[in-house]
Scaffold this motif. Structure first.
Motif, PDB file in Angstrom:
ATOM      1  N   LEU A   1     -41.942 -50.149  35.346  1.00  0.00           N
ATOM      2  CA  LEU A   1     -40.977 -49.196  34.804  1.00  0.00           C
ATOM      3  C   LEU A   1     -41.532 -48.660  33.478  1.00  0.00           C
ATOM      4  O   LEU A   1     -41.834 -49.433  32.573  1.00  0.00           O
ATOM      5  N   ILE A   2     -41.680 -47.348  33.400  1.00  0.00           N
ATOM      6  CA  ILE A   2     -42.213 -46.693  32.199  1.00  0.00           C
ATOM      7  C   ILE A   2     -41.077 -45.936  31.525  1.00  0.00           C
ATOM      8  O   ILE A   2     -40.373 -45.155  32.166  1.00  0.00           O
ATOM      9  N   ILE A   3     -40.904 -46.175  30.244  1.00  0.00           N
ATOM     10  CA  ILE A   3     -39.888 -45.462  29.472  1.00  0.00           C
ATOM     11  C   ILE A   3     -40.590 -44.361  28.684  1.00  0.00           C
ATOM     12  O   ILE A   3     -41.371 -44.635  27.772  1.00  0.00           O
ATOM     13  N   GLY A   4     -40.332 -43.115  29.062  1.00  0.00           N
ATOM     14  CA  GLY A   4     -40.930 -41.975  28.367  1.00  0.00           C
ATOM     15  C   GLY A   4     -41.886 -41.204  29.258  1.00  0.00           C
ATOM     16  O   GLY A   4     -42.832 -41.773  29.806  1.00  0.00           O
ATOM     17  N   ALA A   5     -41.623 -39.896  29.386  1.00  0.00           N
ATOM     18  CA  ALA A   5     -42.456 -39.029  30.226  1.00  0.00           C
ATOM     19  C   ALA A   5     -43.278 -38.089  29.371  1.00  0.00           C
ATOM     20  O   ALA A   5     -43.337 -36.891  29.623  1.00  0.00           O
ATOM     21  N   GLY A   6     -43.922 -38.650  28.344  1.00  0.00           N
ATOM     22  CA  GLY A   6     -44.897 -37.890  27.583  1.00  0.00           C
ATOM     23  C   GLY A   6     -46.245 -37.942  28.273  1.00  0.00           C
ATOM     24  O   GLY A   6     -46.368 -38.393  29.419  1.00  0.00           O
ATOM     25  N   VAL A   7     -47.269 -37.517  27.559  1.00  0.00           N
ATOM     26  CA  VAL A   7     -48.612 -37.465  28.153  1.00  0.00           C
ATOM     27  C   VAL A   7     -49.071 -38.849  28.607  1.00  0.00           C
ATOM     28  O   VAL A   7     -49.544 -39.023  29.737  1.00  0.00           O
ATOM     29  N   GLY A   8     -48.933 -39.852  27.741  1.00  0.00           N
ATOM     30  CA  GLY A   8     -49.408 -41.184  28.095  1.00  0.00           C
ATOM     31  C   GLY A   8     -48.631 -41.797  29.241  1.00  0.00           C
ATOM     32  O   GLY A   8     -49.210 -42.372  30.173  1.00  0.00           O
ATOM     33  N   GLY A   9     -47.297 -41.689  29.193  1.00  0.00           N
ATOM     34  CA  GLY A   9     -46.479 -42.273  30.250  1.00  0.00           C
ATOM     35  C   GLY A   9     -46.726 -41.636  31.604  1.00  0.00           C
ATOM     36  O   GLY A   9     -46.820 -42.327  32.623  1.00  0.00           O
ATOM     37  N   LEU A  10     -46.862 -40.308  31.626  1.00  0.00           N
ATOM     38  CA  LEU A  10     -47.105 -39.620  32.898  1.00  0.00           C
ATOM     39  C   LEU A  10     -48.506 -39.902  33.427  1.00  0.00           C
ATOM     40  O   LEU A  10     -48.704 -40.040  34.644  1.00  0.00           O
ATOM     41  N   ALA A  11     -49.491 -39.968  32.526  1.00  0.00           N
ATOM     42  CA  ALA A  11     -50.849 -40.280  32.972  1.00  0.00           C
ATOM     43  C   ALA A  11     -50.900 -41.676  33.589  1.00  0.00           C
ATOM     44  O   ALA A  11     -51.550 -41.895  34.625  1.00  0.00           O
ATOM     45  N   LEU A  12     -50.221 -42.628  32.971  1.00  0.00           N
ATOM     46  CA  LEU A  12     -50.153 -43.979  33.542  1.00  0.00           C
ATOM     47  C   LEU A  12     -49.467 -43.947  34.904  1.00  0.00           C
ATOM     48  O   LEU A  12     -49.943 -44.578  35.856  1.00  0.00           O
ATOM     49  N   ALA A  13     -48.373 -43.209  34.997  1.00  0.00           N
ATOM     50  CA  ALA A  13     -47.668 -43.119  36.277  1.00  0.00           C
ATOM     51  C   ALA A  13     -48.567 -42.531  37.358  1.00  0.00           C
ATOM     52  O   ALA A  13     -48.553 -42.996  38.509  1.00  0.00           O
TER      53      ALA A  13
END
Length: 376
Positions: free
Chosen positions: A8-20
């Motif tokens: 579960l990733i909290i935050g859809a910034g550049v880092g969070g989306l790249a990880l997703a």
């Protein structure tokens, strides 16, 4: 582990989306919860610099079509090629800029059903699993919780309450104006490139950055942001005619008039360029930086990007460091033993992440009057 691991990733910034993207591509069950109501979200800026670390991370995290779209949408502007209507030469080094919104739209591509908007995280609890809590009373559980929710991270405040983010006393006014043949003709040759920093008295700083992507919309559905010039002025609070409260309440026209007035005193040419900025595009940023801390005991809760190592933009490595986090964490989360894998990630991330914070603070002091980092 990928077959049954839930992240579960909290935050859809550049880092969070790249990880997703990287986890989704590896077959890991991943969900991203973002407090913004839509992908348009809040205004965070007009461009990002992508260096070899960032571009290489994206190459490894993204499917080939998306990686290529990042390159096609990026910019290595040349005044000569722009005025002549010819494509710019491929850069000698992998060092480009890209519109923030464009990059986010590319990173969202193919993540339907993975990213949930309007989910404001309020904290978490850790027992047999990690359970995030949300403002609407709902919850979500996973094997790993990743805080990618920026410098104001609610996860960090609960998980690492001793980790501090300090105000630097520097305020940056960002804006933009259209890049046309007429406006390109006003920009000196030596200012036309990835980014041109101009340095004035009392650590005032002006930045000029044309953005002219190779292909405006390299994927279906991407917003054509057009050609433009990002411009900024950074100054310490004591040089500004507004308090922080007044700065937040100021109109775009008031912000533009202020930046032009300050700039004209020491660089009239740059002041004239700042005067071109559309008032509706002006907004202030209150520059802060993380304070490095020692490693902490590893649990199924971890952090990436600004949530743990927010930094001055003085050397333009913040987003690239977040992408480096995403690449490393995605690789580690495909290993067999969860906690040792997370420990390896955090050991490396704490080292290079806080090194980047220190380097950014050093150059932030030279270029914008940022004070030395305090102790945690």
């Amino acid at each position: 582990m990928p077959g049954n691991l839930r992240v579960l990733i909290i935050g859809a910034g550049v880092g969070g989306l790249a990880l997703a993207q990287g986890l989704h591509r590896a077959g890991v069950e991943v969900t991203v919860c973002e407090r913004d109501l839509s992908p348009l979200g809040r205004l965070r800026g007009y461009r990002l610099r992508l260096d070899p670390n960032g571009l290489d991370a994206l190459d490894r995290l993204l499917p080939a079509p998306l990686s290529r779209a990042v390159w096609d949408a990026s910019s290595t502007p040349s005044r000569t090629s722009y005025l002549n209507g010819t494509p710019p030469e491929e850069p000698v080094e992998r060092d480009v800029s890209i519109n923030r919104r464009t990059l986010r739209e590319i990173l969202l591509h193919g993540l339907d059903g993975v990213v949930e908007f309007g989910r404001e995280c309020t904290g978490y609890r850790l027992d047999d699993a990690v359970t995030a809590t949300f403002a609407d009373g709902s919850t979500a559980s996973a094997d790993v919780l990743v805080a990618a929710d920026g410098a104001n991270s609610v996860i960090r405040r609960q998980y690492l309450p001793h980790a501090r983010v300090m105000d630097t006393g520097v305020r940056i006014m960002y804006g933009r104006f259209p890049l046309t043949r007429d406006t390109a003709g006003l920009i000196p040759d030596e200012w036309f490139g990835i980014y041109r920093g101009l340095f004035g008295p009392d650590h005032q700083h002006i930045g000029i950055a044309p953005v002219h992507p190779r292909r405006p919309a390299p994927l279906p559905g991407l917003t054509d942001t057009g050609d433009y010039v990002m411009c900024l002025l950074a100054a310490r609070t004591e040089l500004l005619p507004y308090s922080d409260v007044e700065l937040r309440a100021a109109t775009g026209l008031e912000l533009r008039d202020m930046t032009v007035s300050l700039a004209r005193k020491w660089n009239p040419k740059a002041g004239e360029l700042l005067a071109l900025a559309d008032p509706e595009t002006l907004f202030p940023v209150f520059l802060r930086t993380s304070v490095p801390i020692e490693p902490w005991p590893t649990t199924p809760v971890t952090l990436l990007g600004d949530a743990i190592h927010a930094m001055s933009p003085a050397v333009g490595v913040g987003a690239n460091t977040a992408l480096r986090d995403a690449e490393l964490l995605a690789a580690k989360l495909t290993e067999t033993d969860l906690l040792p894998a997370l420990r390896d990630y955090e050991t490396a991330m704490i080292s290079y992440g806080f090194d980047a914070v220190r380097t950014s603070a050093k150059f932030g002091a030279l270029r914008m009057g940022q004070p030395p980092l305090t102790q945690a």
